[in-house]
Design an enzyme around this catalytic site. Structure first.
Site, PDB file in Angstrom:
ATOM      1  N   ASN A  61     -11.206  46.376  88.569  1.00  0.00           N
ATOM      2  CA  ASN A  61      -9.819  45.946  88.541  1.00  0.00           C
ATOM      3  C   ASN A  61      -9.600  44.479  88.119  1.00  0.00           C
ATOM      4  O   ASN A  61      -9.291  44.421  86.934  1.00  0.00           O
ATOM      5  CB  ASN A  61      -9.156  46.232  89.760  1.00  0.00           C
ATOM      6  CG  ASN A  61      -7.596  46.470  89.535  1.00  0.00           C
ATOM      7  OD1 ASN A  61      -7.000  45.738  88.826  1.00  0.00           O
ATOM      8  ND2 ASN A  61      -7.082  47.322  90.536  1.00  0.00           N
ATOM      9  N   ASP A  62      -9.688  43.677  88.895  1.00  0.00           N
ATOM     10  CA  ASP A  62      -9.116  42.065  88.378  1.00  0.00           C
ATOM     11  C   ASP A  62     -10.143  41.788  87.501  1.00  0.00           C
ATOM     12  O   ASP A  62      -9.587  40.834  86.514  1.00  0.00           O
ATOM     13  CB  ASP A  62      -9.352  41.229  89.573  1.00  0.00           C
ATOM     14  CG  ASP A  62      -8.309  41.693  90.698  1.00  0.00           C
ATOM     15  OD1 ASP A  62      -7.341  42.134  90.479  1.00  0.00           O
ATOM     16  OD2 ASP A  62      -8.485  41.502  91.863  1.00  0.00           O
ATOM     17  N   VAL A  63     -11.348  42.084  87.453  1.00  0.00           N
ATOM     18  CA  VAL A  63     -12.342  41.446  86.432  1.00  0.00           C
ATOM     19  C   VAL A  63     -12.081  42.129  84.760  1.00  0.00           C
ATOM     20  O   VAL A  63     -12.799  41.560  83.951  1.00  0.00           O
ATOM     21  CB  VAL A  63     -13.632  41.782  86.676  1.00  0.00           C
ATOM     22  CG1 VAL A  63     -14.113  41.001  88.189  1.00  0.00           C
ATOM     23  CG2 VAL A  63     -14.271  43.401  86.734  1.00  0.00           C
ATOM     24  N   ALA A 105      -6.896  40.829  94.195  1.00  0.00           N
ATOM     25  CA  ALA A 105      -6.042  39.801  93.968  1.00  0.00           C
ATOM     26  C   ALA A 105      -4.559  39.955  94.123  1.00  0.00           C
ATOM     27  O   ALA A 105      -3.721  39.161  94.175  1.00  0.00           O
ATOM     28  CB  ALA A 105      -6.199  39.196  92.422  1.00  0.00           C
TER      29      ALA A 105
END
Length: 479
Positions: free
Chosen positions: A405-407, A446
């Site tokens: 997701n965030d990466v 996050a």
């Protein structure tokens, strides 16, 4: 006579020579652990070094101590302890799933911390009658071993709870007014009392207070950190456990323990620094930033995500020439690594080039994705890190994101109000087509929505990662 003296000197220094050999094996083993193909061999070499150090400690040094002396330890009790520890380790290694490996690493860090604390306290109690004659550096090391060991123990237990998803250690950061001030005061108090212990050796009260303060400090330090930062926390706690062991080595005057602890502590700090750079954040921000809580900054993501079926996606995969697979924590939870390897093999049968994009902080501990994919038998040369894979995305026909997701969130490049702004990401959005496998549209650790999901070249495939990838493989085989 000269020969006898020489033999006596050699006999006296045999433990030190064995410790030196053990240290060399530790260093070589640590070096080999940095690469997947040699990691298993490196682990065995390091284990051999620890076995030699243990033999040197309990056979040579213990044999020279009289049975009535305070430092005499019956090898029977040592054998019982080794048996219990070995059995526990064997059960954990065989029963714990690969998805539970971060939690297991967290627990092992905690065990190392509490062991160092108990060693320091035990040594202090044994020498209490003669503690006035103790060296100042040994007393200071006792206080530091208790402090670092206590922080490591409770901090690791909290990290375990967060990784396990327990109610008593929520994944979201828990912060309250005055938390940083309380942490600072407890740390300063513990350090001051470690100094007091040097000035007033016969002060059990100092040891007791440092122990209590360190245990509370460990909880406060970790409970305020969100799940997104667990890879950094695991690396840092690993370093703490090494430093605690090194302090215990100074307490006991054991060079092997000092060397081992120093190696673990240094390597853990280096890994922590690498993790922080991978997120473009400072260690202080990780420890006190509380990323993963309620997010108020960042641009609002607008648009509509497009849902695809496995059948639709298989047609696009069949026409590709280059495919990049991006694994994330969702792959670990679904235990989909073997299904992913089978899917990649099906692609390769068609002459399609397949690579894996590994972000340094993907998953819940450093190297999490590498370990899972290596376990599934994915060739090491197909695993490419951030700098290696990012130039490939512009030539990639299809990027398959599995539970990450965030990466992979493009907001990290341009949204200055985003909590992940500036974090190096995998440039999957530059691929011609992107497919994302997720159970839902829920945000990542996050706490922000991923704008990649709403791009025109992105298709969402909802469902369990293992089932979806298996369906993709079946559909591709029938194409």
């Amino acid at each position: 006579m000269h020969t006898l003296d020489t033999l006596a000197i050699i006999d006296t220094h045999i433990p030190d020579l064995i410790y030196l050999l053990a240290a060399i094996l530790f260093i070589f083993g640590l070096k080999m652990l940095s690469k997947v193909p040699t990691a298993k061999r490196g682990n065995m070499i390091s284990s051999l070094g620890m076995l030699l150090a243990t033999i040197a400690t309990f056979l040579f040094i213990n044999a020279k101590a009289a049975p009535e002396a305070n430092n005499y330890i019956s090898l029977i009790w040592v054998g019982i302890a080794l048996l219990i520890g070995s059995l526990a380790g064997f059960l954990m290694a065989t029963k714990v799933q690969m998805t539970g490996m971060p939690q297991m690493v967290g627990l092992l860090n905690g065990f190392g911390g509490i062991a160092s604390l108990l060693v320091a306290v035990g040594d202090y109690s044994l020498k209490y009658g003669e503690v006035e004659n103790a060296r100042w550096d040994s007393l200071l090391a006792t206080g530091l071993a208790v402090l670092i060991g206590g922080v490591t123990f409770t901090g690791s237990i909290m990290a375990f709870g967060k990784l396990q998803g327990t109610k008593w250690a929520p994944d979201q950061p828990v912060q309250f007014p005055g938390q940083k001030v309380l942490i600072t005061l407890l740390l300063l108090l513990s350090l001051a009392l470690s100094g007091v212990l040097v000035a007033t050796p016969a002060g059990w009260w100092t040891i007791a207070i440092v122990t209590i303060a360190s245990l509370i400090l460990g909880v406060l330090l970790v409970i305020g950190i969100g799940g997104a930062d667990m890879p950094v926390v695991i690396a840092l706690l690993n370093s703490y456990s090494g430093l605690a062991a090194s302090m215990a080595g100074f307490v006991l005057g054991n060079s092997a323990l000092i060397i081992t602890g120093s190696l673990v502590g240094a390597s853990g700090l280096i890994l922590t620094n690498i993790m922080c750079k991978a997120m473009n954040r400072s260690l202080m921000n990780v420890l006190f930033g509380g990323v993963g809580g309620v997010v108020t900054g960042g641009k609002q993501v607008t648009g509509e995500a497009r849902a695809f079926t496995a059948e639709d996606a298989a047609i696009i995969f069949d026409a590709a020439q280059q495919v990049v697979i991006v694994p994330g924590y969702g792959m670990a939870v679904a235990q989909a690594q073997h299904a992913v390897k089978e899917f990649a093999e099906e692609l390769q049968k068609r002459g399609i080039r397949v690579m894996y994009a590994i972000h340094p902080v993907a998953g819940r501990m450093p190297g999490h994705m590498n370990v899972l994919l290596a376990e599934a038998g994915v060739p090491y040369e197909q695993l490419l890190d951030l700098d290696q894979i990012n130039p490939e995305f512009e030539q990639t026909d299809v990027a398959l994101v599995i539970g990450a997701n965030d990466v992979v969130n493009p907001a990290a490049r341009h949204d200055e109000g985003s909590p992940i702004y500036g974090m190096p990401i995998l440039d999957v959005d530059k691929s011609r087509q992107v497919f994302v496998i997720k159970r839902s549209m829920n945000p990542g650790f996050a706490g922000i929505q991923n704008e990649l999901f709403f791009n025109e070249n992105t298709g969402m495939i909802f469902g369990d990662a293992k089932k979806v990838v298996t369906d993709l493989t079946n559909e591709l085989a029938e194409t």
